[in-house]
Scaffold this motif. Sequence first.
Motif, PDB file in Angstrom:
ATOM      1  N   THR A 177      49.051  61.633  36.166  1.00 43.28           N
ATOM      2  CA  THR A 177      50.390  61.016  36.180  1.00 43.28           C
ATOM      3  C   THR A 177      51.414  61.852  36.945  1.00 43.28           C
ATOM      4  O   THR A 177      52.619  61.736  36.718  1.00 43.28           O
ATOM      5  N   GLN A 201      54.102  68.631  27.471  1.00 40.46           N
ATOM      6  CA  GLN A 201      54.431  67.379  28.163  1.00 40.46           C
ATOM      7  C   GLN A 201      53.248  66.862  28.965  1.00 40.46           C
ATOM      8  O   GLN A 201      52.934  65.669  28.929  1.00 40.46           O
ATOM      9  N   ASP A 204      50.577  65.606  26.540  1.00 41.96           N
ATOM     10  CA  ASP A 204      50.949  64.332  25.907  1.00 41.96           C
ATOM     11  C   ASP A 204      50.664  63.153  26.831  1.00 41.96           C
ATOM     12  O   ASP A 204      50.302  62.061  26.362  1.00 41.96           O
ATOM     13  N   LEU A 205      50.835  63.338  28.135  1.00 35.00           N
ATOM     14  CA  LEU A 205      50.579  62.247  29.076  1.00 35.00           C
ATOM     15  C   LEU A 205      49.111  61.828  29.038  1.00 35.00           C
ATOM     16  O   LEU A 205      48.787  60.641  29.164  1.00 35.00           O
ATOM     17  N   ARG A 207      47.049  62.365  26.323  1.00 40.29           N
ATOM     18  CA  ARG A 207      46.813  61.790  24.989  1.00 40.29           C
ATOM     19  C   ARG A 207      47.402  60.388  24.861  1.00 40.29           C
ATOM     20  O   ARG A 207      46.816  59.510  24.216  1.00 40.29           O
ATOM     21  N   ASN A 208      48.554  60.150  25.488  1.00 41.67           N
ATOM     22  CA  ASN A 208      49.191  58.840  25.397  1.00 41.67           C
ATOM     23  C   ASN A 208      48.411  57.754  26.129  1.00 41.67           C
ATOM     24  O   ASN A 208      48.600  56.560  25.869  1.00 41.67           O
ATOM     25  N   ASN A 210      45.285  57.397  25.796  1.00 32.59           N
ATOM     26  CA  ASN A 210      44.281  56.997  24.811  1.00 32.59           C
ATOM     27  C   ASN A 210      44.765  57.411  23.431  1.00 32.59           C
ATOM     28  O   ASN A 210      44.229  58.348  22.817  1.00 32.59           O
ATOM     29  N   PRO A 211      45.792  56.750  22.886  1.00 26.36           N
ATOM     30  CA  PRO A 211      46.420  57.221  21.647  1.00 26.36           C
ATOM     31  C   PRO A 211      45.500  57.231  20.432  1.00 26.36           C
ATOM     32  O   PRO A 211      45.729  57.992  19.497  1.00 26.36           O
ATOM     33  N   SER A 212      44.458  56.437  20.451  1.00 28.76           N
ATOM     34  CA  SER A 212      43.558  56.407  19.296  1.00 28.76           C
ATOM     35  C   SER A 212      42.349  57.327  19.461  1.00 28.76           C
ATOM     36  O   SER A 212      41.546  57.472  18.530  1.00 28.76           O
TER      37      SER A 212
END
Length: 446
Positions: A177, A201, A204-205, A207-208, A210-212
């Motif tokens: 990203t 940061q 998190d990009l 992990r976000n 694939n949030p599950s």
Amino acid sequence: MKRLTALLATACAALLYAAAALVFPHYAAAATMTEVTNFGANPGNLRMYVYVPNNVQPNPAIVLAMHPCGGSGPGFYSSSEFASLADRYGFVAIFPSASKKANCFDNWSDASKVRGGQTDPVSLMSMVTYVEQQYHGDPSRVFATGSSSGAMMTNAMLALYPEVFKAGAAFMGVPFTCFPNEAAYQPGGNSAPCVGKTAQQWGDLVRNANPSYRGPWPRMQLWHGTSDTVVAYAELEEEVKQWTNVHGLNQTPTSTATPQAGWNLRRFADASGSVKVEAYSIQGAGHSLPTSGMAAVAIQFFGLTGASPSPSPTVSPSPTPTVTPSPTPTVTPSPTVTPTASPCRVVYTANSWNNGFTADITITNRGTTAINGWTVTWTWPGNQQVANAWNATVTQSGAQVTARNVSYNGTIAPGAGTSFGFQASYSGTNTAPSQFTVNGSICAIT
């Protein structure tokens, strides 16, 4: 670096193929590279090439190997060592060809940042699924690697499909990203958004996306040259931040090493001692990775060599694979010339169609001192005529061609290399030059 847009635009015009793809059988003949059409959902309009070695394993590992901007699947097949390593270790290699923005893989669109987005990652996943189904590929041993744009897509594929890819090796990439849109797709010299985020940061990009998903996350090996002026060396640290954070590690390496002269390695292991992230800084190298031996280190990191990963595996020389000619593109084989004690090596790869072709030339400095400013010369054996070029200034007088470095790639450190390319026309037979010189010295051709 802000010149990248111009380079990409030039390469885009240079690398359009003039003929439509043919439909090939499901199974590629052993030890040849074959184009596969109708491999599944293809919203990115990519082309798929697959290489199956003679000694392919019954349930082979799969390596997705992705080219840089301005390149192609057949070009990366010929110029990298992944096919010869497939011969050695029995895995299947996929060499996709991109179609957007000077043949770059889409790392900038909103769709490229979400799982199932209708662009290149979905097309690449279709290729992996095809190999699993048609060649009985082992879904527990799927890996991604790539150079420059291909490295950026390596980061993306591991972030978007972490349950599919077990590890990746990114040569000269940027974090997942990195680019907010196509206009921002200028990796070198762009201080934002590719540099400056915290590790949290960047993590998190991923992990976000694939949030599950709860893991395990793919291991990552990262490579960058300290003198890269196309994709800034600073991007390596951003990638390290992202993947160490994803694995719950800090940015302090658990070990360091110098496996070869000029190779500085940092390893990041978890509490059990399992290495999750490796970062290689190649001193003095420009935008030219992977060079000789680096692909073997990546394959060993993947665990495909039958040995524990180590920083510097020994790889016996393998002959450069020859692409079986097909209507589009046709890869013209290069003759092998090995002058005694040659201070340079040239890899020449031509992709031909009808009366036109593009060619990639990689120069490697085999000497003990840096090359500061280079001039490559060759003579066409036929009526080939260069029309335009990228990463070099190319002039032609009769059959004699001269290519000179541009401002950002004139220095080639010992053992390092650089590449340039051009578009040309021909009629009759597109025979490769029999000799290349660099600064007046005859080079070995491989």
